[in-house]
Design a protein around this motif. Structure first.
Motif, PDB file in Angstrom:
ATOM      1  N   TYR A 150      -2.756  -0.269   7.100  1.00  0.00           N
ATOM      2  CA  TYR A 150      -3.547   0.674   5.841  1.00  0.00           C
ATOM      3  C   TYR A 150      -3.502   2.199   6.043  1.00  0.00           C
ATOM      4  O   TYR A 150      -3.400   2.846   5.287  1.00  0.00           O
ATOM      5  CB  TYR A 150      -5.149   0.219   5.815  1.00  0.00           C
ATOM      6  CG  TYR A 150      -5.667   0.504   4.687  1.00  0.00           C
ATOM      7  CD1 TYR A 150      -5.683   0.087   3.327  1.00  0.00           C
ATOM      8  CD2 TYR A 150      -7.044   1.445   4.996  1.00  0.00           C
ATOM      9  CE1 TYR A 150      -6.294   0.467   2.630  1.00  0.00           C
ATOM     10  CE2 TYR A 150      -7.742   1.920   3.675  1.00  0.00           C
ATOM     11  CZ  TYR A 150      -7.341   1.563   2.554  1.00  0.00           C
ATOM     12  OH  TYR A 150      -8.206   1.720   1.439  1.00  0.00           O
ATOM     13  N   LYS A 154      -1.888   4.966   3.841  1.00  0.00           N
ATOM     14  CA  LYS A 154      -2.594   5.938   2.813  1.00  0.00           C
ATOM     15  C   LYS A 154      -2.224   7.438   3.396  1.00  0.00           C
ATOM     16  O   LYS A 154      -2.126   8.245   2.423  1.00  0.00           O
ATOM     17  CB  LYS A 154      -4.270   5.754   3.029  1.00  0.00           C
ATOM     18  CG  LYS A 154      -4.449   4.414   2.531  1.00  0.00           C
ATOM     19  CD  LYS A 154      -4.476   4.355   1.079  1.00  0.00           C
ATOM     20  CE  LYS A 154      -5.184   3.038   0.436  1.00  0.00           C
ATOM     21  NZ  LYS A 154      -4.761   3.048  -0.909  1.00  0.00           N
ATOM     22  N   ASP A 195       0.895  -1.273   0.020  1.00  0.00           N
ATOM     23  CA  ASP A 195      -0.079   0.088   0.105  1.00  0.00           C
ATOM     24  C   ASP A 195       0.658   1.397   0.027  1.00  0.00           C
ATOM     25  O   ASP A 195       0.331   2.500  -0.354  1.00  0.00           O
ATOM     26  CB  ASP A 195      -0.915   0.163   1.119  1.00  0.00           C
ATOM     27  CG  ASP A 195      -1.980  -1.108   1.371  1.00  0.00           C
ATOM     28  OD1 ASP A 195      -1.946  -2.041   0.187  1.00  0.00           O
ATOM     29  OD2 ASP A 195      -2.666  -1.391   2.220  1.00  0.00           O
ATOM     30  N   SER A 198      -5.761   6.903  -2.556  1.00  0.00           N
ATOM     31  CA  SER A 198      -5.553   6.965  -1.449  1.00  0.00           C
ATOM     32  C   SER A 198      -6.921   6.595  -0.843  1.00  0.00           C
ATOM     33  O   SER A 198      -7.582   5.795  -1.497  1.00  0.00           O
ATOM     34  CB  SER A 198      -5.352   8.266  -0.652  1.00  0.00           C
ATOM     35  OG  SER A 198      -5.303   8.509   0.578  1.00  0.00           O
ATOM     36  N   SER A 199      -7.517   7.160   0.232  1.00  0.00           N
ATOM     37  CA  SER A 199      -8.647   6.747   0.872  1.00  0.00           C
ATOM     38  C   SER A 199      -9.222   7.694   1.906  1.00  0.00           C
ATOM     39  O   SER A 199      -8.142   8.745   2.263  1.00  0.00           O
ATOM     40  CB  SER A 199      -8.562   5.440   1.678  1.00  0.00           C
ATOM     41  OG  SER A 199      -9.611   5.154   2.635  1.00  0.00           O
ATOM     42  N   GLY A 217      -6.836   8.031   4.612  1.00  0.00           N
ATOM     43  CA  GLY A 217      -5.520   8.606   4.457  1.00  0.00           C
ATOM     44  C   GLY A 217      -5.512  10.107   4.872  1.00  0.00           C
ATOM     45  O   GLY A 217      -4.676  10.941   4.969  1.00  0.00           O
TER      46      GLY A 217
END
Ligand SMILES: NC(=O)c1ccc[n+]([C@@H]2O[C@H](COP(=O)([O-])OP(=O)(O)OC[C@H]3O[C@@H](n4cnc5c(N)ncnc54)[C@H](O)[C@@H]3O)[C@@H](O)[C@H]2O)c1
Length: 272
Positions: free
Chosen positions: A167, A171, A125, A153-154, A157
Motif C-alpha cells: 500500500y 501510494k 493501487d 493517495s493517503s 503516500g
C-alpha cells in the motif's frame, strides 16, 4: 457543497472510479449535488454493480444526474471500455477522480509479503491509477478547455506505515504519477492533483470499533477522525476553476497529523 459555484460545473461530466462506497460514494454525491442545478452529470464506476446502482438511486432521489458503469482497474481492456462508454454517452470528460484501492494483504513485516501479494497490491493501487490516468487523459485532451484529475493517495503516500509495504509503495507511486501527469498535460490545460487523507470514518474504521476510532482520533491534532465529506469537498474543489492555479499538488487532508509531532513538556493551546 453550496460553497462551490454550481455554474462552474455547468454541463460538466465527472467520473469517479471506486465510487461504490466510502470516500468515492461521497465524492460522487458531492459532484452531483454541486452540479445538479447546472445540469452536470457524474459517472460512478467500480466492480460492484449492485452497490453502484444504489448510489445512483440515492443521487437521483436527491435531484442529481448519475450513471453506473462497471470496471475492474486491473484489466486494461475494461478501463478502455469504461472511457469508451463515457465518450459514447457524453462525448467528453471534464473531471475524474481515481479513488479505488483494494489490493494487498493484512499488515505484515516486509519479508513476510509474498511477491504475488505485493504484485496484487500494486495491480490495483498503482498500475490501476496509471491505466485510469492514461485513458482519462486521452479523452480529456479532446476538450478545448482541458479538465482536472484527482488521484486518491493517503498519508501513507507521504510517510511510511509499518506492515503496509504494498500500500505504501503504491501510494508513494501515486504521488509520483500525479506530478508527472501534471507536467505532461499542463500545456493541454489539464490539471492533475492528489489528495492524501488521514484516517477517515469509513466502513473499515467503523468495523474496527470505538476503541480503534478513539486511538485514531487521539493521533490527530484536530482531535477527531475525518468525515468522508472532508475529502469529498477537497476533491470537488480540485476539479473546479476555483483551484485553477493548482496542479501537481498533493493536498493533505488529515487534521494536522503529518504536520509533525507535539513537543515534550509544552502544553497545547486550547480554545478560548
Ligand atoms: N478510509 C480511509 O481512512 C483512507 C485514508 C487514506 C486514504 N484512503 C484512500 O481513499 C480511497 C478510498 O478509500 P475508502 O476507505 O473509501 O475505500 P473502500 O475500500 O471503502 O472503497 C474502495 C472503492 O474502490 C473500489 N475498487 C476496489 N478494487 C477495485 C478494482 N480492482 N477496480 C475498480 N474498483 C475497485 C471498490 O469497489 C470501492 O468502490 C482509497 O484510495 C484509499 O486508499 C482512505
Amino acid at each position: 457543497m453550496n460553497r462551490i459555484n454550481s455554474q462552474a460545473l455547468a454541463g460538466k461530466i465527472a467520473l469517479v472510479v471506486g465510487a461504490s462506497r466510502g470516500i468515492g460514494a461521497a465524492i460522487a454525491a458531492a459532484f452531483a449535488e454541486a452540479g445538479a442545478e447546472a445540469g452536470a452529470a457524474v459517472v460512478l464506476a467500480a466492480r460492484d454493480q449492485a452497490a453502484l446502482a444504489l448510489r445512483v438511486a440515492e443521487i437521483e432521489a436527491a435531484g442529481g444526474k448519475a450513471l453506473a458503469l462497471p470496471v475492474d482497474v486491473r484489466d486494461e481492456a475494461a478501463v478502455v471500455g469504461l472511457l469508451d462508454q463515457v465518450r459514447n454517452r457524453y462525448g467528453r470528460l471534464d473531471a475524474a477522480v481515481n479513488n479505488f484501492a483494494g489490493g494487498g494483504r493484512p499488515p505484515a513485516p516486509l519479508a513476510d509479503w509474498d511477491s504475488a501479494e505485493f504484485d496484487s497490491a500494486l495491480a490495483v493501487d498503482l498500475r490501476g491509477v496509471f491505466l485510469a490516468l492514461k485513458y482519462e487523459l486521452r479523452l480529456m485532451q479532446l476538450n478545448p478547455d482541458g479538465g482536472a484529475i484527482v488521484n486518491m493517495s493517503s498519508t501513507a503516500g507521504e510517510q511510511g506505515v509499518s506492515g503496509l509495504a504494498g500500500y505504501v509503495a503504491s501510494k508513494f507511486g501515486v504521488g509520483g504519477l500525479t506530478r508527472v501527469a501534471a507536467l505532461d498535460y499542463a500545456a493541454a490545460g489539464i490539471r492533475v492533483n492528489a489528495i492524501a487523507p488521514g484516517p477517515i470514518l469509513t466502513d473499515h474504521l467503523a468495523a474496527a470499533g470505538p476503541r480503534a476510532q478513539q486511538m485514531a482520533a487521539a493521533a490527530v491534532p484536530l482531535g477527531r477522525v475525518g468525515r468522508v465529506e472532508d475529502v469529498a469537498e477537497a476533491a470537488v474543489w480540485l476539479c473546479t476553476e476555483q483551484s485553477s492555479f493548482v496542479t501537481g499538488a498533493v493536498l493533505v487532508v488529515d487534521g494536522g497529523r503529518l504536520a509533525g509531532v507535539p513537543a515534550f513538556a509544552v502544553n497545547p493551546v486550547r480554545k478560548g
